[in-house]
Write a protein that holds these residues in place. Structure first.
Motif, PDB file in Angstrom:
ATOM      1  N   GLN A  77     -59.711  22.280-121.096  1.00  0.00           N
ATOM      2  CA  GLN A  77     -58.511  21.743-121.739  1.00  0.00           C
ATOM      3  C   GLN A  77     -57.445  22.817-121.907  1.00  0.00           C
ATOM      4  N   ALA A  78     -57.851  24.016-122.320  1.00  0.00           N
ATOM      5  CA  ALA A  78     -56.888  25.104-122.513  1.00  0.00           C
ATOM      6  C   ALA A  78     -56.226  25.499-121.197  1.00  0.00           C
ATOM      7  N   LEU A  79     -56.975  25.370-120.092  1.00  0.00           N
ATOM      8  CA  LEU A  79     -56.438  25.740-118.779  1.00  0.00           C
ATOM      9  C   LEU A  79     -55.254  24.866-118.401  1.00  0.00           C
ATOM     10  N   THR A  80     -55.296  23.585-118.768  1.00  0.00           N
ATOM     11  CA  THR A  80     -54.227  22.662-118.347  1.00  0.00           C
ATOM     12  C   THR A  80     -53.317  22.234-119.499  1.00  0.00           C
ATOM     13  N   ALA A  81     -53.551  22.763-120.714  1.00  0.00           N
ATOM     14  CA  ALA A  81     -52.692  22.417-121.853  1.00  0.00           C
ATOM     15  C   ALA A  81     -51.281  22.966-121.637  1.00  0.00           C
ATOM     16  N   ARG A  82     -50.289  22.266-122.187  1.00  0.00           N
ATOM     17  CA  ARG A  82     -48.897  22.663-122.000  1.00  0.00           C
ATOM     18  C   ARG A  82     -48.311  23.366-123.230  1.00  0.00           C
ATOM     19  N   ASN A  83     -48.774  22.978-124.402  1.00  0.00           N
ATOM     20  CA  ASN A  83     -48.203  23.483-125.650  1.00  0.00           C
ATOM     21  C   ASN A  83     -48.994  24.688-126.152  1.00  0.00           C
ATOM     22  N   PRO A  84     -48.303  25.804-126.487  1.00  0.00           N
ATOM     23  CA  PRO A  84     -49.015  26.992-126.989  1.00  0.00           C
ATOM     24  C   PRO A  84     -49.854  26.710-128.233  1.00  0.00           C
ATOM     25  N   GLN A  85     -49.371  25.807-129.107  1.00  0.00           N
ATOM     26  CA  GLN A  85     -50.134  25.459-130.308  1.00  0.00           C
ATOM     27  C   GLN A  85     -51.447  24.770-129.941  1.00  0.00           C
ATOM     28  N   THR A  86     -51.364  23.890-128.963  1.00  0.00           N
ATOM     29  CA  THR A  86     -52.564  23.200-128.500  1.00  0.00           C
ATOM     30  C   THR A  86     -53.550  24.194-127.910  1.00  0.00           C
ATOM     31  N   MET A  87     -53.042  25.117-127.101  1.00  0.00           N
ATOM     32  CA  MET A  87     -53.907  26.130-126.510  1.00  0.00           C
ATOM     33  C   MET A  87     -54.569  26.978-127.592  1.00  0.00           C
ATOM     34  N   ALA A  88     -53.819  27.317-128.631  1.00  0.00           N
ATOM     35  CA  ALA A  88     -54.363  28.136-129.723  1.00  0.00           C
ATOM     36  C   ALA A  88     -55.475  27.397-130.458  1.00  0.00           C
ATOM     37  N   ALA A  89     -55.267  26.094-130.707  1.00  0.00           N
ATOM     38  CA  ALA A  89     -56.284  25.293-131.396  1.00  0.00           C
ATOM     39  C   ALA A  89     -57.560  25.218-130.575  1.00  0.00           C
ATOM     40  N   LEU A  90     -57.405  25.037-129.267  1.00  0.00           N
ATOM     41  CA  LEU A  90     -58.566  24.952-128.382  1.00  0.00           C
ATOM     42  C   LEU A  90     -59.306  26.285-128.301  1.00  0.00           C
ATOM     43  N   ALA A 135     -54.684  17.788-118.607  1.00  0.00           N
ATOM     44  CA  ALA A 135     -53.605  17.413-117.685  1.00  0.00           C
ATOM     45  C   ALA A 135     -52.905  16.120-118.103  1.00  0.00           C
ATOM     46  N   LEU A 136     -53.554  15.315-118.929  1.00  0.00           N
ATOM     47  CA  LEU A 136     -52.961  14.045-119.357  1.00  0.00           C
ATOM     48  C   LEU A 136     -51.875  14.225-120.410  1.00  0.00           C
ATOM     49  N   GLY A 137     -51.778  15.409-120.994  1.00  0.00           N
ATOM     50  CA  GLY A 137     -50.754  15.664-122.005  1.00  0.00           C
ATOM     51  C   GLY A 137     -51.386  16.099-123.316  1.00  0.00           C
ATOM     52  N   ASP A 138     -50.612  16.807-124.127  1.00  0.00           N
ATOM     53  CA  ASP A 138     -51.169  17.446-125.314  1.00  0.00           C
ATOM     54  C   ASP A 138     -51.672  16.463-126.366  1.00  0.00           C
ATOM     55  N   LYS A 139     -50.995  15.333-126.547  1.00  0.00           N
ATOM     56  CA  LYS A 139     -51.466  14.413-127.589  1.00  0.00           C
ATOM     57  C   LYS A 139     -52.830  13.825-127.226  1.00  0.00           C
ATOM     58  N   TRP A 140     -53.046  13.574-125.926  1.00  0.00           N
ATOM     59  CA  TRP A 140     -54.355  13.073-125.490  1.00  0.00           C
ATOM     60  C   TRP A 140     -55.377  14.201-125.457  1.00  0.00           C
TER      61      TRP A 140
END
Length: 218
Positions: A77-90, A135-140
């Motif tokens: 998920q972190a590899l394809t996440a777009r938002n830095p916050q999302t990547m940090a959470a993962l 890849a489906l987007g950060d909310k998903w």
């Protein structure tokens, strides 16, 4: 010679994939380490029958595989996440899952058990699934993280109900893992994770059932 942006992007992705391959090999084959104290470190070993030890070791093997899958999911998920916050959470969730790996590995050894023979398979499949979710987007992506943690939490609760009553060491490990998973789910929802469709939840539950029933023996 100058290279276009497409070439630069390919180099970056290749570097990322090499890093992820290294993470996968470490998760599956290397010994995990914990920065936090082991939850059971002050609890004495209780006398268990051979049958109780085998059962507890099998349950802890399932929990270990769950953490292997979680590592793979979050790394994908972190590899394809777009938002830095999302990547940090993962990445934060992944760090704590590494500690869970260490706790489970130690407890499996103490009970005379072994890790799953199918860990490379579980890791590869989970990584691919995580990359697709990202890849489906950060909310998903965050929604998938939240639902994964909820299902893991229920799974851990069922283990607390079936572990030998006197096995306080295994219970301490599972209880702390359950608390961490609940925190990860809350963080994902707070950052905008979407509620997954019922069909996706059901598919996740079915896949989990296959994994747990197989891992109890293998």
């Amino acid at each position: 010679m100058q290279y276009g942006g497409g070439f630069h992007w390919k180099v970056i992705m290749l570097d990322k994939l090499i890093i992820e391959l290294d993470k996968g090999l470490r998760t599956v084959f290397a010994e995990a380490h914990s920065q936090r104290p082991f939850p059971d470190q002050t609890i004495p070993e209780a006398p268990l029958s051979a049958t109780e030890k085998r059962h507890a070791a099998s349950l802890m093997r399932i929990n270990h595989v769950g953490e292997v899958c979680a590592q793979a999911l979050y790394n994908g998920q972190a590899l394809t996440a777009r938002n830095p916050q999302t990547m940090a959470a993962l990445q934060e969730a992944s760090r704590e899952e590494t500690e869970h790996l260490a706790w489970c590995e130690k407890r499996i050894r103490e009970l005379g058990g072994r890790k799953s023979l199918l860990n490379p398979l579980w890791y590869g499949g989970s990584f691919a699934l995580g990359a697709l979710a990202g890849a489906l987007g950060d909310k998903w992506n965050l929604g998938f993280l939240a639902e994964t943690e909820r299902q893991v939490g229920r799974h851990l609760q069922s283990h607390l109900q079936t572990l030998p009553e006197q096995d306080a060491k295994s219970r301490a490990v599972v209880t702390q893992m359950q608390e961490d998973e609940a925190k990860h789910a809350e963080t994902a929802v707070a950052q905008g994770g979407a509620e997954l469709p019922p069909t996706i939840k059901s598919a996740m539950q079915a896949a989990s059932k296959v994994m747990t029933s197989t891992t109890y023996y293998l």
